[in-house]
Structures are given as structure tokens and as C-alpha cells.
Design an enzyme around this catalytic site. Structure first.
Site, PDB file in Angstrom:
ATOM      1  N   THR A 132       0.806  -1.223   0.000  1.00  0.00           N
ATOM      2  CA  THR A 132       0.000   0.000   0.000  1.00  0.00           C
ATOM      3  C   THR A 132       0.835   1.267   0.000  1.00  0.00           C
ATOM      4  O   THR A 132       0.321   2.348  -0.306  1.00  0.00           O
ATOM      5  CB  THR A 132      -0.929   0.037   1.233  1.00  0.00           C
ATOM      6  OG1 THR A 132      -0.132   0.087   2.428  1.00  0.00           O
ATOM      7  CG2 THR A 132      -1.832  -1.188   1.264  1.00  0.00           C
ATOM      8  N   CYS A 149      -0.239   6.713   7.703  1.00  0.00           N
ATOM      9  CA  CYS A 149      -1.601   6.186   7.708  1.00  0.00           C
ATOM     10  C   CYS A 149      -2.578   7.260   8.190  1.00  0.00           C
ATOM     11  O   CYS A 149      -2.342   7.908   9.218  1.00  0.00           O
ATOM     12  CB  CYS A 149      -1.677   4.964   8.620  1.00  0.00           C
ATOM     13  SG  CYS A 149      -3.326   4.273   8.829  1.00  0.00           S
ATOM     14  N   ARG A 180       4.009   6.691   3.151  1.00  0.00           N
ATOM     15  CA  ARG A 180       3.245   7.827   3.657  1.00  0.00           C
ATOM     16  C   ARG A 180       2.474   7.431   4.903  1.00  0.00           C
ATOM     17  O   ARG A 180       2.103   6.261   5.079  1.00  0.00           O
ATOM     18  CB  ARG A 180       2.280   8.336   2.593  1.00  0.00           C
ATOM     19  CG  ARG A 180       3.002   9.034   1.438  1.00  0.00           C
ATOM     20  CD  ARG A 180       2.046   9.506   0.371  1.00  0.00           C
ATOM     21  NE  ARG A 180       2.725  10.330  -0.630  1.00  0.00           N
ATOM     22  CZ  ARG A 180       2.156  10.785  -1.724  1.00  0.00           C
ATOM     23  NH1 ARG A 180       0.890  10.509  -1.985  1.00  0.00           N
ATOM     24  NH2 ARG A 180       2.833  11.536  -2.580  1.00  0.00           N
ATOM     25  N   ARG A 206      -6.526  -4.105   9.369  1.00  0.00           N
ATOM     26  CA  ARG A 206      -6.180  -5.523   9.309  1.00  0.00           C
ATOM     27  C   ARG A 206      -4.673  -5.695   9.220  1.00  0.00           C
ATOM     28  O   ARG A 206      -3.998  -4.989   8.446  1.00  0.00           O
ATOM     29  CB  ARG A 206      -6.855  -6.180   8.099  1.00  0.00           C
ATOM     30  CG  ARG A 206      -6.685  -7.698   8.061  1.00  0.00           C
ATOM     31  CD  ARG A 206      -7.509  -8.312   6.961  1.00  0.00           C
ATOM     32  NE  ARG A 206      -6.981  -7.944   5.644  1.00  0.00           N
ATOM     33  CZ  ARG A 206      -7.495  -8.412   4.506  1.00  0.00           C
ATOM     34  NH1 ARG A 206      -8.564  -9.193   4.527  1.00  0.00           N
ATOM     35  NH2 ARG A 206      -6.964  -8.055   3.347  1.00  0.00           N
ATOM     36  N   CYS A 244      -4.529   5.595  11.703  1.00  0.00           N
ATOM     37  CA  CYS A 244      -3.912   5.483  13.038  1.00  0.00           C
ATOM     38  C   CYS A 244      -3.025   6.675  13.395  1.00  0.00           C
ATOM     39  O   CYS A 244      -2.601   6.807  14.545  1.00  0.00           O
ATOM     40  CB  CYS A 244      -3.099   4.195  13.145  1.00  0.00           C
ATOM     41  SG  CYS A 244      -1.567   4.157  12.168  1.00  0.00           S
ATOM     42  N   CYS A 247       2.417   2.694   9.451  1.00  0.00           N
ATOM     43  CA  CYS A 247       1.467   2.755  10.564  1.00  0.00           C
ATOM     44  C   CYS A 247       2.186   2.617  11.895  1.00  0.00           C
ATOM     45  O   CYS A 247       3.327   2.152  11.962  1.00  0.00           O
ATOM     46  CB  CYS A 247       0.431   1.623  10.466  1.00  0.00           C
ATOM     47  SG  CYS A 247      -0.493   1.567   8.920  1.00  0.00           S
ATOM     48  N   CYS A 297      -2.140   0.059  15.023  1.00  0.00           N
ATOM     49  CA  CYS A 297      -3.129   0.461  14.019  1.00  0.00           C
ATOM     50  C   CYS A 297      -4.290  -0.538  13.970  1.00  0.00           C
ATOM     51  O   CYS A 297      -4.067  -1.751  13.916  1.00  0.00           O
ATOM     52  CB  CYS A 297      -2.472   0.562  12.647  1.00  0.00           C
ATOM     53  SG  CYS A 297      -3.607   1.127  11.342  1.00  0.00           S
TER      54      CYS A 297
END
Length: 497
Positions: free
Chosen positions: A33, A68, A66, A44, A71, A37, A41
Site C-alpha cells: 500500500t 496512515c 506515507r 487488518r 492510526c 502505521c 493500528c
């Protein structure tokens, strides 16, 4: 547990359990992605083969990840690891948080640490995964996010307050780090209504548990009238920062479940991150109380102390030079007697407090004023007066400079070279200025009295040997023993400042 001591599997298990204790200790990047995080977080848990761990968010930025949006990994307390470490990386991280790069550049940071910029950059990249500029940039982004989401400050003010040199740099950095425009970041916030646009009011993050009543009581007992205001729920004072006087008030807000908040006002906007960093250091907000309390409760004799006061913090300081003077004056006298002397000094030598510091009348004197005119207001044994004047003069001449990024051992040696400064004073200053978590003040009368009440050995050598089991958290053990049930006040050396 430190990042470097954890295996990949241990870090991944922390992520699987969404363990808040590891927030701020490391971040995880998800390769599929491009997002990074915090460990807790709620999203999932990604497959292990898609995870990459980073010690610092700046390293995740540098690797192309980048933050999240769910969170908010930048909204957690800082890593407690840097307070544990007195090496170059730990010292550099403390100085970066204190705004040294924003004020003096990477060359200024390297000069303070005694290394070339090239060598310092190599060390930080090896230790954190990012160079000094990237680390400073990440710190600016974190400050900007806090101001965007919690204040109504204009965008331009936020940009310069966070340390950015231009609006364009601010916009580009926020978009790159958060994949949102500054206005979009602001839309995710919960701002407090502010009638005074020059004063910020922020909620500060920390790891629970935290003994806030104990911290406020500490500061209240030592507050100098006119210079500091303190009660059971707040602490306020004015200090000097690079851009001029600043004022802050730390308080617990009854309408937010007792959360810790900061009100602050600065002369120059660029000083706001410095003030915020020093306040966090003062209240030891980046500590890991679970790690501390777990180690201390492994000692049967210490368990009642920890059970009675979980989350005890070691108080830091706002001005290292002021702390040295307050400590020297407080040597071998009661807290009340030290306050009396300090009140006389600040009344006679302190500059007026800034107009925007409600309820305050004075600033703590400069070292120059104390060196030049201190003999007119100091009282007590002549040897102590001379020692204080000599220390102030040495600092005023630039022959001694104490800072948050000092090497603990070198700072201790420099202090011991001063007339009238012994091991207790040097170690007490080291504990509160550098944040060294492993100082045990065996020469402290109040500590030994607390140890006796806790049923610990009365003999110094035996007590010192017993306390070795509490390493690396002996500064917290020291604070617990000071907080043990009190005895009648007496003139004894013990946490005076």
C-alpha cells in the site's frame, strides 16, 4: 525493549496484538500500500512478507512510505529509546527535537556533538535509517500536524512555527508525508475554541500510566514565588528561548478525562517546537512506564512502592544552567530554605516577566546578572556563595555550557571540575538535564531515609549493590524512594530544585 533488541518476529507479534506500548518505538511500512502505521493500528494486520519495520518515521518517509490516515503514527509519544542512550545518535535526536537544526543547521548540530557533518550523517543513517535533515523534517511535519488539528492558527503561522522556511516547503512536506493538503489535515482535527489567537492550547500525548499528581506536587513544592505558579493540577512559568521570552502552562483538563494539556505563548513563532520539546522533557512524557514498572516490580522490596504509584516520572528541566544554580543553592538545606534564597535572588536580579505571562512577575536571573550582582543577594555560607558565583561566571563567559544533548559522562566531569560541585550535584543535574534513566543518588539523605522506610539496607554499599538490580531505571527508583512516606522536615541533602 529497544528496537535494536527486537527480532522481526517480536515486532510482528506486537503488531498482531495491536500493542500500544510499542507506539513510538517503531513504525511498520506496508509494501503493498505504500503506507506506514503505528504498531497498534486498528487496520487488518498485513502479511509478514509485506511488512518492513523502521526505527523512525523519517526513515519510512525516506523509503517512500506515507503516514496512515487512520492510526496517525505521528500522533504518538516519542521513542523512549533516545533517553536511554548517551551515544551520538541518542544525543543527536534530543538536540534535533530541541530545534538545533532549525536554528543552526546540520553543521551546528555536528559542531555541538563534536563530529563532522559527514560522519554524523552516516551515524544517524545507520542508527535510524534517515539523515539529520530528514529527521528534522519529520519533526517539523509532526509539529505542523499537531497545530493543524488542534488550533485555529493561520496556515502561514503554522508553517513558520513548525520550522519550515517557506509556505511552499510546508505544503510540499505535508502532502508528501500525509498524502493530504494542510487544509485536509486540518479537517481531520478536533480543535479547541481559542479566544486568544496568540496562545496555543494543545493536548499532549504520553504513555499510561502516568503519575500527574506527583509531578504537579513536585513542581508546587519547589516553585519560586513570582517566577512559577503551581498547584495540584497545573504548573506555569516563563523561560527564555532563542527568539525571546516564552510562557507556558501545563494543566489537566477536567472536561477531557484529566488529559494533560499545554497552553503556550512565544515571542517568535519559530520557538514553539523548542518549547513543546522542552515541556515534554520536563514532564518526561516520552518515557515507557510499563518497561520501568515491570523491571522495578521484579524487586520484591520495591513492589509496594510501584503498586502505590504506578507511572512515576523523573522530572526534567527547562533550562540546564538554571537547574545547576538551583541545585547548588539547595545543597544540604531544606526545600523551604532553598525557596527562600531563590526568591530573594529572583526578586533582586530577575528581569520582569513578559506581559503575556499571567500571574508571574519575574524571570529567573541570567547567568551574567547572577555573576555580576549575585553577591548582593546571596546568603548562607561564604563557600557556597562563592561556588554559585563562580559557576554563574563560568557559564556567562562561555567556559561551561550544559545542554540536553550532552554526553552524560563528559557533563559530569565538567561539573565536578567546578569548585563546590560534588558527585551528588553532578549526578542530580545529569539525571534531570540529559534524562539519564539510570542514576542512583546514593549520597542523598532523603533517598536513604526513604530506603529505610521501605525496609532496604541502611548501609550505603549494600543499598548500592541492591539498587543495581533496578538498572537501567535507577533514576525512577530514586524518585520512588523520595516519594516514600515522608519524615519530619530537616536540613538534609535531597532533591532540592
Amino acid at each position: 525493549m529497544n528496537f535494536q533488541d527486537m527480532s522481526f518476529d517480536q515486532r510482528y507479534r506486537a503488531v498482531q496484538s495491536r500493542d500500544h506500548r510499542f507506539d513510538g518505538l517503531f513504525v511498520l511500512g506496508v509494501k503493498t500500500t505504500g503506507i506506514y502505521c503505528r504498531p497498534s493500528c486498528p487496520a487488518r494486520t498485513p502479511r509478514a512478507e509485506n511488512v518492513q519495520f523502521f526505527r523512525a518515521s523519517a526513515a519510512a518517509h525516506a523509503a517512500g512510505f506515507r503516514a496512515c490516515k487512520r492510526c496517525l503514527p505521528e500522533a504518538v509519544p516519542g521513542s523512549p529509546e533516545w533517553n536511554l542512550r548517551g551515544d551520538i545518535a541518542g544525543r543527536a535526536m534530543r538536540l534535533i527535537n530541541d530545534g538545533v537544526i532549525d536554528q543552526h543547521g546540520v553543521s551546528g548540530l555536528a559542531q555541538q556533538l563534536g563530529y563532522s557533518t559527514r560522519h554524523l550523517t552516516r551515524i544517524l543513517r545507520e542508527e535510524t535509517g534517515a539523515g539529520p535533515l530528514a529527521l528534522a523534517r519529520a519533526h517539523r511535519a509532526q509539529t505542523a500536524r499537531l497545530l493543524l488539528t488542534q488550533t485555529t492558527m493561520p496556515m502561514s503561522d503554522i508553517a513558520f512555527s513548525a520550522g519550515f522556511s517557506s509556505i511552499r516547503q510546508f505544503n510540499d512536506t505535508i502532502r508528501e508525508v500525509y498524502d493530504l493538503s494542510p487544509q485536509q489535515v486540518r479537517g481531520h482535527g478536533h480543535r479547541t475554541a481559542q479566544t486568544d489567537t496568540a496562545t496555543v492550547d494543545l493536548s499532549l500525548s504520553y504513555r499510561e500510566p502516568i503519575d500527574l499528581p506527583g509531578l504537579f506536587a513536585w513542581f508546587a513544592a519547589r516553585a519560586i514565588p513570582g517566577v512559577e505558579l503551581a498547584d495540584d493540577f497545573s504548573y506555569a512559568r516563563a523561560i527564555r528561548l532563542p527568539g525571546g521570552p516564552a510562557w507556558f502552562r501545563m494543566y489537566t483538563s477536567p472536561d477531557s478525562a484529566g488529559h494533560l494539556r499545554l497552553q503556550a505563548r512565544v515571542t517568535e513563532m519559530q520557538d514553539l517546537p523548542v518549547l513543546m520539546s522542552r515541556v515534554r522533557q520536563l514532564f518526561n512524557l516520552d518515557a515507557d512506564p510499563v518497561a520501568v514498572d515491570t523491571t522495578l516490580t521484579s524487586l520484591p522490596a520495591a513492589r509496594p512502592l510501584i503498586a502505590a504509584l504506578p507511572g512515576v516520572r523523573v522530572a526534567g528541566c527547562m533550562d540546564p544552567h538554571e537547574l545547576l544554580i538551583r541545585t547548588m543553592i539547595g545543597q544540604q538545606i531544606s526545600v523551604a530554605a532553598a525557596r527562600t534564597i531563590l526568591t530573594r535572588i529572583t526578586t533582586g536580579l530577575g528581569d520582569p516577566a513578559p506581559d503575556f505571562a499571567p500571574g508571574l512577575t519575574r524571570m529567573f536571573p541570567t547567568m551574567g546578572a547572577l555573576a555580576e550582582r549575585g553577591s548582593s543577594v546571596l546568603r548562607g555560607p561564604k563557600a557556597r556563595q562563592n561556588a554559585v558565583l563562580n559557576a554563574a561566571e563560568t557559564i556567562a563567559k562561555g567556559e561551561l555550557s550544559l545542554g540536553f544533548g550532552d554526553d552524560p559522562d563528559e557533563q559530569r566531569a565538567s561539573l565536578l571540575a567546578l569548585k563546590g560541585v560534588g558527585p551528588w550535584t553532578a549526578d542530580y543535574v545529569r539525571m534531570r538535564v540529559t534524562g539519564d534513566p539510570d542514576v542512583f543518588l546514593i549520597g542523598d539523605g532523603a533517598l536513604r531515609a526513604g530506603a529505610r522506610r521501605a525496609g532496604l539496607p541502611a548501609d550505603k554499599a549494600e543499598l548500592l549493590a541492591w539498587a543495581a538490580q533496578a538498572s537501567p531505571w535507577r533514576s525512577y527508583l530514586t524518585t520512588h524512594l523520595w516519594r516514600a512516606p515522608t519524615v519530619p522536615a530537616q536540613s538534609q541533602q535531597g532533591d532540592p530544585s
